[in-house]
Enzyme design. Structure first.
Site, PDB file in Angstrom:
ATOM      1  N   HIS A 111       0.845  -1.198   0.000  1.00 54.51           N
ATOM      2  CA  HIS A 111       0.000   0.000   0.000  1.00 54.51           C
ATOM      3  C   HIS A 111       0.880   1.248   0.000  1.00 54.51           C
ATOM      4  O   HIS A 111       1.811   1.343   0.814  1.00 54.51           O
ATOM      5  CB  HIS A 111      -0.920  -0.009   1.222  1.00 54.51           C
ATOM      6  CG  HIS A 111      -1.878   1.136   1.214  1.00 54.51           C
ATOM      7  ND1 HIS A 111      -2.978   1.175   0.389  1.00 54.51           N
ATOM      8  CD2 HIS A 111      -1.871   2.304   1.897  1.00 54.51           C
ATOM      9  CE1 HIS A 111      -3.617   2.313   0.571  1.00 54.51           C
ATOM     10  NE2 HIS A 111      -2.965   3.023   1.480  1.00 54.51           N
ATOM     11  N   GLY A 145     -10.866  -6.717   5.976  1.00 56.27           N
ATOM     12  CA  GLY A 145     -11.074  -5.281   5.812  1.00 56.27           C
ATOM     13  C   GLY A 145     -10.328  -4.744   4.601  1.00 56.27           C
ATOM     14  O   GLY A 145      -9.721  -5.494   3.837  1.00 56.27           O
TER      15      GLY A 145
HETATM   16  C1  GAR Z   1       1.936   0.614  -6.382  1.00 59.08           C
HETATM   17  O1  GAR Z   1       2.316   1.940  -6.142  1.00 59.08           O
HETATM   18  C2  GAR Z   1       1.122   0.087  -5.204  1.00 59.08           C
HETATM   19  O2  GAR Z   1       1.527   0.643  -4.003  1.00 59.08           O
HETATM   20  C3  GAR Z   1      -0.250   0.525  -5.587  1.00 59.08           C
HETATM   21  O3  GAR Z   1      -0.332   0.323  -6.986  1.00 59.08           O
HETATM   22  C4  GAR Z   1       0.943   0.553  -7.544  1.00 59.08           C
HETATM   23  C5  GAR Z   1       1.272  -0.560  -8.536  1.00 59.08           C
HETATM   24  O4  GAR Z   1       2.345  -0.223  -9.328  1.00 59.08           O
HETATM   25  N1  GAR Z   1      -1.233  -0.262  -4.892  1.00 59.08           N
HETATM   26  C6  GAR Z   1      -2.377   0.237  -4.420  1.00 59.08           C
HETATM   27  O5  GAR Z   1      -2.689   1.403  -4.539  1.00 59.08           O
HETATM   28  C7  GAR Z   1      -3.245  -0.769  -3.713  1.00 59.08           C
HETATM   29  N2  GAR Z   1      -4.367  -0.120  -3.095  1.00 59.08           N
HETATM   30  P1  GAR Z   1       2.988  -1.298 -10.316  1.00 59.08           P
HETATM   31  O6  GAR Z   1       1.859  -1.860 -11.182  1.00 59.08           O
HETATM   32  O7  GAR Z   1       3.976  -0.510 -11.132  1.00 59.08           O
HETATM   33  O8  GAR Z   1       3.648  -2.368  -9.472  1.00 59.08           O
END
Ligand code: GAR
Length: 207
Positions: A111, A145
């Site tokens: 996250h 959650g």
């Molecule tokens: C990451 O920044 C991760 O923290 C976020 O999506 C991005 C994926 O990047 N996740 C969330 O927001 C989950 N709620 P990526 O596809 O380049 O790995």
């Protein structure tokens, strides 16, 4: 070998970082399968470039979760691939109930904020809008959650005065790409124990 099943909807930069950690040969882990709910996603393209098994599985009729048939298809694909750990890497659907029962305590998420602050969507933007001076990223076990499960690892990132959401997100993502593979490696090596809500790094390899 500890087998990882990676789920993502976006670019796949974290999957690439995890693949690099696996390929380094320093850790007893490998990517067994990469699954996505977005057919044209970067994560599937990157996985195919890396010659990893990669599949699009249609999410079904809902926007923020999998429908029942899709949930069953994801569980079946992960079981068939023999995964030990389900790794959410930018998977933008909420997983609950039956999915979590199929992999109890075996689903982890990344996250882009210091939980329990700023759960949910665009957490880097939430942090910037709130005005915090420090944010970061969190690796946690997924429970029923949203972004509430036991925290495995966190790292801080400063918020600078001239940050835009994009610049702050990029700074967080740079840290994510080191923290996520390192945390998964600690799980693979049995160096990370979870007791209730608290996780501990242990020096010796555990079972
Ligand atoms: C990451 O920044 C991760 O923290 C976020 O999506 C991005 C994926 O990047 N996740 C969330 O927001 C989950 N709620 P990526 O596809 O380049 O790995």
């Amino acid at each position: 070998m500890y087998r990882l099943g990676i789920l993502g909807s976006g670019k796949g930069s974290n999957m690439v970082a995890i693949a690099a950690a696996c390929a380094s040969g320093r850790f007893p882990m490998e990517i067994a399968i990469v699954l996505s709910d977005v057919e044209e996603s970067g994560i599937l393209a990157r996985a195919r470039e890396l010659k990893l098994p990669a599949r699009y599985i249609a999410p079904g009729k809902f926007r923020t979760k999998l429908d029942e048939a899709a949930e069953k298809a994801y569980i079946a694909a992960l079981r068939q691939a023999g995964v030990d750990l389900v790794v959410l890497a930018g998977f933008m659907r909420i997983l609950k109930g039956e999915f979590l029962c199929a992999f109890p305590q075996r689903v982890v998420n990344l996250h882009p904020a210091l939980l329990p602050s700023f759960p949910g969507l665009e957490a880097w933007k939430q942090a910037l809008d709130y005005g915090v001076k420090v944010t970061g990223c969190t690796v946690h076990v997924v429970d029923q959650g949203v972004d509430t499960g036991p925290i495995l690892a966190q790292q801080t990132v400063p918020v600078l005065d001239d940050d835009t959401p994009e610049v702050l997100h990029a700074r967080i993502q740079e840290v994510e790409r080191a923290l996520y593979p390192a945390t998964i490696a600690a799980l693979a090596e049995g160096r990370l124990r979870v007791e209730g809500r608290r996780a501990f790094l242990v020096a010796e390899r555990g079972d």
